[in-house]
Design a protein around this motif. Structure first.
Motif, PDB file in Angstrom:
ATOM      1  N   GLY A 478       0.828  -1.194   0.000  1.00 24.40           N
ATOM      2  CA  GLY A 478       0.000   0.000   0.000  1.00 24.40           C
ATOM      3  C   GLY A 478       0.859   1.239   0.000  1.00 24.40           C
ATOM      4  N   GLY A 479       2.080   1.107  -0.406  1.00 29.04           N
ATOM      5  CA  GLY A 479       3.024   2.205  -0.317  1.00 29.04           C
ATOM      6  C   GLY A 479       3.100   3.064  -1.544  1.00 29.04           C
ATOM      7  N   GLU A 481       3.059   4.921  -5.180  1.00 34.47           N
ATOM      8  CA  GLU A 481       1.974   5.365  -6.058  1.00 34.47           C
ATOM      9  C   GLU A 481       1.711   4.365  -7.167  1.00 34.47           C
ATOM     10  N   ASP A 484      -0.298   1.481  -6.169  1.00 33.25           N
ATOM     11  CA  ASP A 484      -1.699   1.815  -5.993  1.00 33.25           C
ATOM     12  C   ASP A 484      -2.418   1.879  -7.320  1.00 33.25           C
ATOM     13  N   ARG A 487      -2.978  -1.440  -8.782  1.00 30.99           N
ATOM     14  CA  ARG A 487      -4.014  -2.215  -8.126  1.00 30.99           C
ATOM     15  C   ARG A 487      -5.400  -1.675  -8.505  1.00 30.99           C
TER      16      ARG A 487
END
Lengths: 583, 255
Positions: A478-479, A481, A484, A487
């Motif tokens: 979840g770190g 960019e 993210d 995902r």
């Protein structure tokens, strides 16, 4: 000539009885009877339409009982046109279902009920178009509905039973409401015959009249799926077999529209409920099309565009001028054909790729160019691209709205334009996702087997690693960019794909498919294995439906003249009344 | 026109009862509702006859203006026949529903709920992420924030899975008639399940006539517990994969 009027109802009913007596053992004979009867009904309908155009409305009192007692059947221009369009469409859909049934080798299954039920549906539809009194209209609706219950739940799979339950309950409720309206009409006017009611309802107090009108409009609005009463439609239609959905989408809702058209013009001229109708029309158009924008399954998209475009016809009915009614009639004819065609194409796609989920389709323009053409033409027709009949219908309605010039009329013209654009957007979206883009990984490949494959452990090449691929993706840190964003994309894709993947897994659990083939649902809802090569009768029937849609453009001039006359006849009312009661 | 008050009151009561029953989720109740409602409406049709008179038979000594109007009776008879046919169909539908899903409840349309749920969960997830990112750039301590972020996402996933389980079964375990009529929230169903108003498995019972297909494959069900990998995409695995998954297409359709 008058003796021909009951035949479009009688022939299919008798043939259905004959087919039930023959049973499933005489498949060939059943098919032949169905085809012959549907062809005969088409010829009869054309004859009735021409006769009604030349000599005015034809009417017949069954059993020679005079109007307040007997059942009256009337064929005027409107009924003739509706009959012709509907019988042409039912004939084509029947050809399509024959193609599908043969390809699925349904001969071995207990399949004796499809053809009779289909014929009874046709009889019910003809009965509503021809009926000259309220009770017979009710009976026609019921014949049609009971047949449609059987067709919608054919095969009795869990999804169809669920969808069928909603549909049955809604239909049941609207029938009850209809019956109350019939009872009220009878106690107010002492008759249920349209021609007599047309005279007697004028003397009824205004409040009672408005109440009757509101009741009947509510009933027909449920049947026609006008917005606040349309929620049942997208829930129940998409699960049925493709030909059934196609004929339902084309005909059943239009029967409601036809009934509105008939009662509003004949029984309640100069009606007081124009404003609520306009509001319903506007809401139908806008909410329906916004619903279509949100969907990701082709069949559901089409169900929502169906609701949306019912709004156009209600708009024409609410305006109630000659041009508006003419435009509405053109639109009904156009929409029956186009909506049916689009559902038939959706059936072709489902058969070819095993799904109509847009996120899982792709590259069809390259891999199935014929299907692409068959989709593209009616899609543009629905969107209202100029030379096609959708444009003619919309143009007629909008022109009538502008001429009317009221505040509501202008609002509806604006709404109609916006809906038309959004329809085009939806169709473009479908085209881009299913046809134009590259095929996504996991889409259907080339099939080889044409078989209603029974269990066969030859392999398991389908539906794997699609829903699970990302389960292994794990909860990232979840770190960063990039992670993210990545995902996000994956989540979006899977959010769309999950339904299809789940469906696949479920099917796979039941019946492993040979590698390379496609698992689709057969007419009875059972899993079948198909190939990407489509059976030619299905393609031919769809092509003919597309051609019928184009024919309205070619015959645009005569068609609009005819509907203009039909609208004038509806507004004048005397030809109809005199045909039934005598001058 | 004179109307009998008895007929009207009876019809009103029957219609009210029928309407309430029609709003339930169980097909059997709906069936009874349809029958009751149909009878009530037939009474309304009969009420349109007006004052009762002698039997409408045409014989030489008949006084014509004292006859009962026969037409409403004909209409009511037609309606009775039609209601009978519809009742038979509903009955078979309820039985079939019981056969394939183990209950005669009508579940929500899965696609409807999915569309709504998907939008809601995606929105909340992006909200969470935005807040997390903001907090990360603002302060130095990320461990706490990350834990909270993950907990939030896990809650979302749990909700999604609950919804899915609910819509897969759409069963009435609340045991409350009004919940049943007005449509209970998923929370009510959960409470009902915790109270233990159904059997231990939370299911009405084993679905009939299911062969042990690959649905019970350990390879497949083994993935169940770690269904919380990521995002709405993973719900495929969060699906209740039990033997009464309600819409296995065609597993016992006629072959």
């Amino acid at each position: 000539m008058n003796a021909l009027v009951p035949l479009p109802v009688l022939l299919p009913l008798c043939a259905a009885g004959l087919e039930l007596a023959m049973g499933p053992r005489f498949q060939r004979a059943q098919r032949f009877v169905s085809l012959a009867v549907l062809g005969a009904v088409l010829v009869l309908s054309v004859a009735l339409m021409v006769a009604a155009d030349r000599h005015g409305p034809l009417s017949v009192h069954l059993g020679d009982f005079a109007p307040p007692l007997g059942i009256t059947l009337v064929a005027d221009r409107l009924a003739g046109l509706m009959l012709t369009v509907s019988s042409a469409v039912t004939l084509l859909v029947h050809l399509y279902s024959l193609g599908q049934g043969m390809a699925d080798r349904d001969d071995e299954t207990p399949f004796g009920v499809f053809h009779p039920a289909y014929l009874i549906l046709v009889a019910g539809v003809s009965c509503t178009f021809l009926s000259g009194d309220l009770v017979n209209l009710y009976v026609g609706f019921e014949i049609m509905l009971v047949a449609s219950f059987v067709l919608l739940t054919i095969g009795g799979t869990a999804t169809r039973v669920r969808a069928g339950s909603t549909y049955v309950i809604i239909s049941l409720f609207s029938s009850m409401l209809f019956l109350v309206a019939v009872a009220m009409t009878y106690s107010v006017a002492g008759t249920v015959n349209f021609a007599q009611l047309a005279g007697r309802l004028q003397e009824v107090p205004v409040g009672v009249r408005t109440l009757l009108e509101a009741m009947l409009l509510t009933v027909f609005a449920i049947k026609a799926a006008v917005f606040p009463l349309a929620a049942w439609l997208p829930d129940s239609y998409p699960t049925a077999p493709a030909p059934v959905t196609a004929v339902f989408a084309g005909l059943l809702t239009k029967v409601g529209v036809y009934s509105m058209l008939r009662t509003e013009t004949l029984l309640f001229p100069g009606h007081r409920l124009a404003a609520p109708l306009m509001l319903a029309a506007l809401a139908s158009m806008v909410v329906g099309i916004l619903g279509a924008v949100a969907q990701t399954d082709l069949k559901r998209v089409l169900s929502f565009t169906l609701i949306s475009h019912i709004g156009y016809m209600v708009f024409g009915i609410a305006l109630a001028g000659r041009d508006a009614l003419s435009g509405a009639i053109v639109y009904v004819a156009h929409h029956i054909t186009v909506q049916t065609t689009l559902f038939l194409v959706a059936g072709l796609i489902e058969r070819r790729d095993g799904t109509t989920e847009l996120t899982r389709l792709g590259g069809l323009a390259k891999s199935a160019p014929l299907v692409a053409v068959l989709f593209f033409v009616p899609a543009m027709n629905l969107g209202g691209i100029p030379p096609l009949s959708g444009f003619l219908g919309k143009l007629g309605l909008m022109r009538a709205g502008v001429e009317d010039g009221g505040g509501w009329a202008w609002a509806l013209v604006a709404g109609a334009a916006a809906t038309s654009l959004l329809t085009l957007y939806v169709m473009a979206k479908v085209w881009n996702l299913a046809f134009w883009r590259e095929a996504p990984p996991g889409a259907a490949g080339e099939g080889v087997v044409l078989e209603s494959a029974e269990d066969d452990d030859s392999g398991d090449g389908d539906g794997d690693g699609d829903g699970d691929g990302d389960a292994g993706g794990g909860e990232g840190e979840g770190g960063s960019e990039g992670d993210d964003r990545d995902r996000d994309a994956r989540g979006d894709r899977d959010a769309g794909g999950e339904r299809g993947a789940r469906g696949d897994r479920r099917r796979r659990g039941r019946r492993p498919a040979p590698a390379g083939a496609v698992v689709a649902a057969g007419l009875l809802g059972q899993s079948i294995t198909t190939t990407t090569r489509l059976p030619w009768p299905m393609l031919l029937a769809t092509g003919a439906a597309v051609a019928l849609g184009l024919l309205y453009t070619v015959l645009g001039g005569p068609l609009t003249t005819f509907t203009g006359h039909a609208a004038a006849e509806l507004l004048a009312r005397t030809p109809y009344i005199e045909a039934v009661l005598g001058p | 026109m004179t109307v009998s008050l008895t007929l009207l009151v009876t019809a009103a009561v029957l219609n009210a009862v029928g309407a309430v029953l029609l709003l339930t989720r169980s097909l059997t109740r709906i069936l009874i509702g349809a029958v009751v409602l149909g009878n009530g409406i037939n009474l309304l049709v009969l009420a349109s006859t007006g004052r009762a008179g002698s039997a409408p038979l045409l014989h030489p000594h008949v006084i014509r203006n004292r006859l009962t109007d026969p037409l409403p009776q004909a209409i009511a008879l037609t309606a009775i026949v039609i209601t009978l046919a519809t009742t038979a169909f509903l009955l078979s539908l309820a039985y079939r529903s019981h056969q394939v899903t183990g209950s005669d409840e009508i579940s929500d349309d899965t696609e409807d709920r999915l569309v709504a749920l998907r939008a809601d969960v995606l929105r909340r997830r992006s909200e969470l992420r935005a807040r997390y990112r903001q907090a990360r750039t603002g302060s130095g301590s990320t461990g706490d924030e990350r834990a909270r972020y993950r907990a939030g996402r896990r809650r979302l996933r749990e909700r999604m899975r609950e919804e899915r389980a609910y819509q897969a079964r759409a069963r009435d375990v609340s045991g409350n008639l009004w919940n049943d009529i007005l449509g209970a929230d998923p929370e009510d169903y959960r409470v009902g399940a915790e109270r233990g108003s159904t059997d231990a498995a939370g299911r009405p019972g084993p679905a009939p006539a299911h062969d042990a297909g690959p649905t019970n494959d350990p390879e497949e069900t083994g993935r169940e517990p770690d269904g919380d990998q990521d995002a709405p995409g993973a719900e495929g695995t969060g699906r209740p994969d039990g033997p009464d998954g309600p819409d296995d297409p065609g597993q016992e359709g006629p072959r």
